[in-house]
Enzyme design. Structure first.
Site, PDB file in Angstrom:
ATOM      1  N   HIS A   1     119.246  57.106  52.370  1.00  0.00           N
ATOM      2  CA  HIS A   1     119.138  56.023  52.986  1.00  0.00           C
ATOM      3  C   HIS A   1     118.716  54.876  52.785  1.00  0.00           C
ATOM      4  CE1 HIS A   1     119.371  59.705  55.187  1.00  0.00           C
ATOM      5  NE2 HIS A   1     119.949  58.690  57.003  1.00  0.00           N
TER       6      HIS A   1
ATOM      7  N   HIS B   1     112.013  61.595  62.737  1.00  0.00           N
ATOM      8  CA  HIS B   1     113.335  61.238  62.922  1.00  0.00           C
ATOM      9  C   HIS B   1     114.533  61.720  63.197  1.00  0.00           C
ATOM     10  CE1 HIS B   1     116.968  61.983  60.652  1.00  0.00           C
ATOM     11  NE2 HIS B   1     117.401  60.202  60.337  1.00  0.00           N
TER      12      HIS B   1
ATOM     13  N   HIS C   1     116.436  53.441  60.958  1.00  0.00           N
ATOM     14  CA  HIS C   1     116.095  53.792  59.508  1.00  0.00           C
ATOM     15  C   HIS C   1     115.040  53.005  58.948  1.00  0.00           C
ATOM     16  CE1 HIS C   1     117.605  57.636  58.918  1.00  0.00           C
ATOM     17  NE2 HIS C   1     118.080  57.468  59.504  1.00  0.00           N
TER      18      HIS C   1
END
Length: 541
Positions: A170, A296, A330
């Protein structure tokens, strides 16, 4: 090894949700450590390991291998465009200026205007341009929902979730997304902002609500969000659908800070934080790190639309990146990776830093991304271990949750269920373990569930009365498991394990020398069927 007498006192059969499960784990008087069905299992990640010399090599895959992704909504076409030029290896451009990633709630009006303009240009690109916004969203779909499968096992080749690639994959995804936006507005100082949902400070504007610019501007708005969670509703970092009426803001802030402490501060070892190792040929590659599970997964679910079957867009992998808020979400997780490294690995003695994996199969693993010049670029994990390697840093923010260690014992008025001696001094061996950062890990083995089901359960130590209404802001709360639906595996059944650091919890409960501990698993929401094969405690550094 553990003798039959001990095995008979452990729960090693399969269990089925929805039930509460009490697991009695015996303390070995011979070693002073708790041992489970497979005996004492120690693990160390301190030395750089040779590995299998077969790191995951996504840098040589042919995009023609890509097929329709298997998602909970059915087959979805999200393959990236084929490259018209050869793959190039990543080389950091040292001529770029250093960039500062700032919290969304503190952005200036000039920055917001620039940010919106960048997304307008990205969304206006031709549909087959790999820099186009929809194509960017497809990257997350293709690489995280099984559009590329490993031929040996049938598992997702890239492994961007549920294993040790979660953070580096990510980070690279955001890096190229940021560079594309910067090139479109011709501003190399441009940096993505981060959504500071872990910040519980009651400021104006609030950091832990959906930011206004993602609600008021059509370029950043997404139709598939939960309107019940629009401001002033605070983000619920331990969210589960169907949890009932919202709690007060002050209570929500306390719950969020406690969740962050348990999931991030208590994740002292490399394996706990990053997730399970993933080598080519692994038959069971799934193993979430604590922070991937929550906050998350929970923030993804909290943001997505409850009117959609899988909480699209943010609530399911294949569509998550279609919502522009995915990227600041993110970015905050990427920031928390940097924060985690500043925390001590040990709980006593001189500061000992937390560490990355040293396994060469992790360090040399490769991924492919399109850059701002539409070139297909091969990148490696080892080149993204620090934000400075990629030319950016995060604005310093006070992280109140670092010291938000829960102090309330929920079962304080209950009859003691264990034989413990909280007034006894810790053994010399325990002192050495704590000083050198070895953690006691509860492992819930053989967790089986449906990839396509949103599943959540919370874990409590020595509190058998825990239920779905029990707070996480209690000493007994050890952590949570959360699954975001997808179909990235072979078939639809995931077999994994859950790991939780419990040294801190045992110390606070006075159970370091206890004969037994009791583990209670509490299903949350409308979780699908889950089975468990057994439990053990091991030690990691």
């Amino acid at each position: 090894m553990v003798g039959d007498s001990l095995l008979s006192r452990l729960l090693v059969t399969k269990f089925y949700f929805p039930v509460q499960i009490l697991c009695f784990l015996l303390l070995s008087t011979a070693t002073g450590r708790r041992e489970a069905s497979l005996g004492l299992a120690t693990g160390s990640l301190q030395q750089e390991q040779q590995g299998w010399a077969r790191p995951i090599d996504n840098g040589t895959i042919d995009l023609e291998w890509c097929t329709q992704a298997e998602t909970p909504a059915g087959k979805v076409g999200c393959c990236p465009p084929r490259s018209k030029t050869p793959v190039v290896d990543f080389v950091h451009n040292t001529q770029l200026p250093s960039r500062l990633r700032q919290p969304v709630h503190l952005l200036s009006s000039d920055y917001i205007a620039k940010y919106i303009r960048a997304y307008e240009l990205m969304k206006a690109l031709p549909p087959d341009d790999p820099r186009n916004f929809d194509q960017q969203a497809n990257i997350h779909c293709a690489y995280c929902d099984g559009a590329f499968l490993e031929t040996e096992t049938g598992w997702c080749l890239t492994g961007g979730h549920r294993n040790w690639f979660f953070f580096p994959w990510h980070r690279w995804f955001l890096y190229f997304h940021e560079r594309i936006l910067a090139s479109l507005i011709e501003d190399d100082t441009f940096a993505l902002p981060f959504w500071n949902w872990d910040n519980q400070f009651a400021s104006d504007p609030l950091p832990n609500v959906i930011p206004q610019m993602y609600l008021t501007n059509p370029v950043l708005f997404d139709d598939f969000r939960n309107p019940d969670h629009f401001p002033p509703r605070l983000a619920d970092l331990n969210f589960v659908p169907g949890d009932g009426a919202p709690i007060s803001d002050s209570k929500q802030r306390e719950e969020n800070n406690a969740l962050m402490y348990k999931q991030l501060v208590n994740a002292r070892t490399t394996r706990l934080f990053y997730g399970k190792e993933y080598h080519p040929g692994d038959s069971k590659p799934d193993g979430l790190g604590t922070i991937e599970s929550a906050p998350h997964n929970t923030v993804h679910k909290w943001t997505g639309s409850s009117a959609k079957p899988h909480f699209e867009d943010m609530g399911v992998f294949y569509s998550a990146a279609r919502d522009p808020i995915f990227y600041p979400h993110h970015a905050n997780l990427d920031r928390l990776w940097t924060v985690w490294k500043t925390l001590p690995r040990n709980r006593k003695g001189p500061f000992r830093p937390r560490r990355d994996y040293k396994d060469l199969d992790w360090l040399n693993a490769t991924f492919l991304f399109y850059d701002e010049k539409r070139r297909l670029v091969r990148v490696r994990v080892r080149d993204a271990l620090k934000t400075e390697q990629l030319g950016y840093r995060y604005q310093d923010i006070h992280n109140a949750w670092v010291t938000a260690r829960p102090s309330t014992v929920a079962g304080a008025k209950s009859k003691p269920l264990v034989s413990a001696s909280p007034d006894s001094p810790p053994t010399a061996a325990a002192d050495v373990i704590e000083e050198f950062g070895e953690a006691e890990i509860l492992v819930i083995q053989g967790v089986e569930l449906d990839y396509n089901k949103a599943t959540k359960f919370d874990v409590y130590i020595n509190y058998p009365n825990a239920n779905e209404n029990t707070s996480v802001n209690v000493v007994e709360f050890a952590g949570t498991f959360v699954n975001v639906p997808d179909s990235a595996g072979k078939g639809h059944i995931m077999e994994t394990e859950m790991r939780l650091g419990i040294s801190d919890t045992l110390e606070q409960l006075g159970l370091e020398d206890a004969d037994y501990i009791v583990v209670t698993l509490v299903p949350r929401g409308s979780s699908g069927p889950v089975t468990f094969k057994g439990f053990k405690i091991k030690y990691e550094t």
